[in-house]
Motif scaffolding. Structure first.
Motif, PDB file in Angstrom:
ATOM      1  N   PRO A 211     -15.704  20.349  -2.385  1.00  0.00           N
ATOM      2  CA  PRO A 211     -14.566  20.353  -1.564  1.00  0.00           C
ATOM      3  C   PRO A 211     -14.525  19.159  -0.709  1.00  0.00           C
ATOM      4  CG  PRO A 211     -15.956  22.300  -1.591  1.00  0.00           C
ATOM      5  CD  PRO A 211     -16.508  21.530  -2.364  1.00  0.00           C
ATOM      6  N   THR A 212     -13.416  18.863  -0.072  1.00  0.00           N
ATOM      7  CA  THR A 212     -13.526  17.549   0.628  1.00  0.00           C
ATOM      8  C   THR A 212     -14.600  17.573   1.843  1.00  0.00           C
ATOM      9  OG1 THR A 212     -11.788  18.366   2.211  1.00  0.00           O
ATOM     10  CG2 THR A 212     -11.107  17.250   0.239  1.00  0.00           C
ATOM     11  N   GLU A 213     -14.953  16.414   2.385  1.00  0.00           N
ATOM     12  CA  GLU A 213     -15.607  16.175   3.505  1.00  0.00           C
ATOM     13  C   GLU A 213     -15.027  17.422   4.940  1.00  0.00           C
ATOM     14  OE1 GLU A 213     -16.457  12.337   5.014  1.00  0.00           O
ATOM     15  OE2 GLU A 213     -17.524  11.809   2.985  1.00  0.00           O
ATOM     16  N   HIS A 214     -13.925  17.231   5.036  1.00  0.00           N
ATOM     17  CA  HIS A 214     -13.355  17.973   6.274  1.00  0.00           C
ATOM     18  C   HIS A 214     -13.387  19.420   5.931  1.00  0.00           C
ATOM     19  CE1 HIS A 214     -10.588  19.346   9.169  1.00  0.00           C
ATOM     20  NE2 HIS A 214      -9.634  20.032   8.323  1.00  0.00           N
ATOM     21  N   LYS A 215     -13.419  20.012   4.603  1.00  0.00           N
ATOM     22  CA  LYS A 215     -13.464  21.356   4.281  1.00  0.00           C
ATOM     23  C   LYS A 215     -14.894  21.626   4.277  1.00  0.00           C
ATOM     24  CE  LYS A 215      -9.352  22.224   1.371  1.00  0.00           C
ATOM     25  NZ  LYS A 215      -8.907  22.620  -0.023  1.00  0.00           N
ATOM     26  N   LEU A 216     -15.760  20.929   4.061  1.00  0.00           N
ATOM     27  CA  LEU A 216     -17.164  21.248   3.809  1.00  0.00           C
ATOM     28  C   LEU A 216     -17.877  21.123   5.457  1.00  0.00           C
ATOM     29  CD1 LEU A 216     -18.673  19.234   1.033  1.00  0.00           C
ATOM     30  CD2 LEU A 216     -18.709  21.823   1.159  1.00  0.00           C
ATOM     31  N   SER A 217     -17.215  20.211   6.189  1.00  0.00           N
ATOM     32  CA  SER A 217     -17.668  20.364   7.601  1.00  0.00           C
ATOM     33  C   SER A 217     -17.373  21.565   8.321  1.00  0.00           C
ATOM     34  CB  SER A 217     -17.071  19.035   8.434  1.00  0.00           C
ATOM     35  OG  SER A 217     -15.786  19.061   8.402  1.00  0.00           O
ATOM     36  N   GLN A 218     -16.047  21.850   7.913  1.00  0.00           N
ATOM     37  CA  GLN A 218     -15.468  23.225   8.591  1.00  0.00           C
ATOM     38  C   GLN A 218     -16.287  24.450   8.080  1.00  0.00           C
ATOM     39  OE1 GLN A 218     -11.405  23.230   7.626  1.00  0.00           O
ATOM     40  NE2 GLN A 218     -10.950  22.878   9.726  1.00  0.00           N
ATOM     41  N   GLN A 219     -16.667  24.380   6.939  1.00  0.00           N
ATOM     42  CA  GLN A 219     -17.356  25.482   6.403  1.00  0.00           C
ATOM     43  C   GLN A 219     -18.789  25.626   6.756  1.00  0.00           C
ATOM     44  OE1 GLN A 219     -17.494  25.471   2.073  1.00  0.00           O
ATOM     45  NE2 GLN A 219     -18.863  27.137   1.890  1.00  0.00           N
ATOM     46  N   PHE A 220     -19.603  24.418   6.933  1.00  0.00           N
ATOM     47  CA  PHE A 220     -20.877  24.476   7.441  1.00  0.00           C
ATOM     48  C   PHE A 220     -20.750  24.379   9.029  1.00  0.00           C
ATOM     49  CE2 PHE A 220     -22.200  22.067   3.138  1.00  0.00           C
ATOM     50  CZ  PHE A 220     -21.985  23.418   2.604  1.00  0.00           C
ATOM     51  N   GLN A 221     -19.678  24.078   9.649  1.00  0.00           N
ATOM     52  CA  GLN A 221     -19.800  23.767  11.178  1.00  0.00           C
ATOM     53  C   GLN A 221     -20.668  22.750  11.489  1.00  0.00           C
ATOM     54  OE1 GLN A 221     -20.314  28.074  12.602  1.00  0.00           O
ATOM     55  NE2 GLN A 221     -18.136  28.143  12.967  1.00  0.00           N
ATOM     56  N   MET A 222     -20.586  21.676  10.664  1.00  0.00           N
ATOM     57  CA  MET A 222     -21.285  20.503  11.183  1.00  0.00           C
ATOM     58  C   MET A 222     -20.131  19.158  11.190  1.00  0.00           C
ATOM     59  SD  MET A 222     -24.399  21.015   8.365  1.00  0.00           S
ATOM     60  CE  MET A 222     -25.466  22.413   8.380  1.00  0.00           C
ATOM     61  N   SER A 223     -20.721  18.192  11.743  1.00  0.00           N
ATOM     62  CA  SER A 223     -19.962  16.841  12.064  1.00  0.00           C
ATOM     63  C   SER A 223     -19.953  16.124  10.667  1.00  0.00           C
ATOM     64  CB  SER A 223     -20.440  16.058  12.873  1.00  0.00           C
ATOM     65  OG  SER A 223     -21.573  15.442  12.384  1.00  0.00           O
ATOM     66  N   ARG A 224     -18.752  15.653  10.405  1.00  0.00           N
ATOM     67  CA  ARG A 224     -18.601  14.634   9.118  1.00  0.00           C
ATOM     68  C   ARG A 224     -19.584  13.771   8.979  1.00  0.00           C
ATOM     69  NH1 ARG A 224     -12.371  14.131   8.193  1.00  0.00           N
ATOM     70  NH2 ARG A 224     -12.818  13.086   6.136  1.00  0.00           N
ATOM     71  N   PRO A 225     -20.177  13.016  10.323  1.00  0.00           N
ATOM     72  CA  PRO A 225     -21.221  12.012   9.934  1.00  0.00           C
ATOM     73  C   PRO A 225     -22.526  12.678   9.369  1.00  0.00           C
ATOM     74  CG  PRO A 225     -20.063  11.652  11.827  1.00  0.00           C
ATOM     75  CD  PRO A 225     -19.356  12.853  11.377  1.00  0.00           C
ATOM     76  N   VAL A 226     -22.784  14.004   9.624  1.00  0.00           N
ATOM     77  CA  VAL A 226     -23.888  14.682   9.249  1.00  0.00           C
ATOM     78  C   VAL A 226     -23.792  15.097   7.912  1.00  0.00           C
ATOM     79  CG1 VAL A 226     -25.311  16.855   9.504  1.00  0.00           C
ATOM     80  CG2 VAL A 226     -24.827  15.570  11.769  1.00  0.00           C
ATOM     81  N   LEU A 227     -22.733  15.510   7.472  1.00  0.00           N
ATOM     82  CA  LEU A 227     -22.301  15.890   6.128  1.00  0.00           C
ATOM     83  C   LEU A 227     -22.466  14.647   5.356  1.00  0.00           C
ATOM     84  CD1 LEU A 227     -21.238  18.155   4.191  1.00  0.00           C
ATOM     85  CD2 LEU A 227     -19.139  17.454   4.627  1.00  0.00           C
ATOM     86  N   ARG A 228     -22.013  13.491   5.741  1.00  0.00           N
ATOM     87  CA  ARG A 228     -22.225  12.419   4.937  1.00  0.00           C
ATOM     88  C   ARG A 228     -23.447  12.109   4.642  1.00  0.00           C
ATOM     89  NH1 ARG A 228     -17.933   9.956   8.874  1.00  0.00           N
ATOM     90  NH2 ARG A 228     -16.000  10.462   7.687  1.00  0.00           N
ATOM     91  N   GLN A 229     -24.608  12.240   5.411  1.00  0.00           N
ATOM     92  CA  GLN A 229     -26.093  12.004   5.139  1.00  0.00           C
ATOM     93  C   GLN A 229     -26.376  13.058   3.997  1.00  0.00           C
ATOM     94  OE1 GLN A 229     -28.808  12.003   8.468  1.00  0.00           O
ATOM     95  NE2 GLN A 229     -27.123  12.201   9.950  1.00  0.00           N
ATOM     96  N   ALA A 230     -26.079  14.062   4.231  1.00  0.00           N
ATOM     97  CA  ALA A 230     -26.409  15.051   2.852  1.00  0.00           C
ATOM     98  C   ALA A 230     -25.704  14.489   1.656  1.00  0.00           C
ATOM     99  CB  ALA A 230     -25.706  16.466   3.145  1.00  0.00           C
ATOM    100  N   LEU A 231     -24.533  14.226   1.543  1.00  0.00           N
ATOM    101  CA  LEU A 231     -23.996  13.532   0.511  1.00  0.00           C
ATOM    102  C   LEU A 231     -24.487  12.286  -0.162  1.00  0.00           C
ATOM    103  CD1 LEU A 231     -20.195  14.153   1.444  1.00  0.00           C
ATOM    104  CD2 LEU A 231     -21.420  15.775  -0.182  1.00  0.00           C
ATOM    105  N   LYS A 232     -24.818  11.499   0.619  1.00  0.00           N
ATOM    106  CA  LYS A 232     -25.614  10.149   0.385  1.00  0.00           C
ATOM    107  C   LYS A 232     -26.858  10.612  -0.285  1.00  0.00           C
ATOM    108  CE  LYS A 232     -27.235   6.120   2.402  1.00  0.00           C
ATOM    109  NZ  LYS A 232     -28.704   6.263   2.179  1.00  0.00           N
TER     110      LYS A 232
END
Length: 242
Positions: A44-65
């Motif tokens: 899913p897009t970063e936007h969708k994952l950040s909404q699903q996990f209720q986390m900021s996109r910068p935090v999500l990007r760390q996980a994807l990295k």
């Protein structure tokens, strides 16, 4: 000297972000392991994952990295992130909850510290050190033959090498991470027991390559063999072929 309030706040936020990123990492990993997102499938897009996990996109990007560095996913410019491989489901069975990302970073630490410790140990090791290493390897041979985990013997082998560097700072650094290190060893050796005997034999061959380099006092070979062994151990979490 009093702490700088701004510095303390930044460190605290960084720590909390790291914890959240670890949570996101494992949640995405679980979705891949259970087949929710198949190999070749698009995340899913970063936007969708950040909404699903209720986390900021910068935090999500760390996980994807981290998932990219672990070669679980690949990002394609302008298209998104895709699953490269599906880790063995046993990873989630054996790893303590919330520990996988931390285990991966522990392996990075070990590759750096133990690689250099092996380099120095090849020059400074004593005959008694070589005997202790051989004893640990023979105990590992016995564990493999008996189908036992062998974490204590594995840890003993690596600890002897660190001590043989004759530098207490390597020993202190590694000792401070003992719990993390043994957690990683438990995971990788438990995963190996679910594979063929060849998997454990391959791991043991890596140990013997380190040992031979140390016995021959070949510093570069010792460093290379140690770093390769630890990096392979890290990869074994997600790849049953190594």
């Amino acid at each position: 000297m009093r702490d700088n309030p701004a510095s303390t706040f930044e460190n605290d936020v960084g720590g909390r972000d790291r914890t959240l990123a670890d949570q996101a990492y494992e949640r995405i990993l679980s979705m891949i392991v259970d087949g929710t997102i198949p190999v070749g499938g698009k995340l899913p897009t970063e936007h969708k994952l950040s909404q699903q996990f209720q986390m900021s996109r910068p935090v999500l990007r760390q996980a994807l990295k981290q998932l990219r560095e672990d070669e679980v996913i690949v990002s394609r410019q302008g298209s998104g992130s895709y699953v490269m491989r599906r880790p063995d489901g046993a990873v989630l069975d054996f790893a303590p909850i919330g520990s996988i990302a931390d285990i991966q970073r522990t392996f990075e630490f070990r590759a750096a510290v133990e690689g250099e410790a092996a380099f120095l140990a090849a020059k400074r090791r004593s005959d008694a050190d070589i005997t202790r290493m051989r004893d640990a390897l023979q105990e590992l041979d016995r564990c493999i033959a008996a189908g036992e985990l062998g974490v204590d013997a594995d840890e003993a082998f690596h600890a002897v090498i660190c001590g043989a560097s004759d530098n207490q700072y390597f020993v202190t650094a590694r000792t401070s991470m003992t719990q993390n290190i043994t957690t990683g060893m438990n995971l990788t050796r438990s995963l190996s027991l679910t594979k063929t005997h060849d998997r454990l034999a391959l791991v043991q061959a890596e140990h013997y390559a380190i040992f031979e380099a140390l016995r021959n006092q070949d510093q570069n070979a010792a460093r290379t063999a140690m770093r390769a062994h630890i990096e392979n151990a890290r990869k074994r979490i997600f790849d049953g072929t190594l």
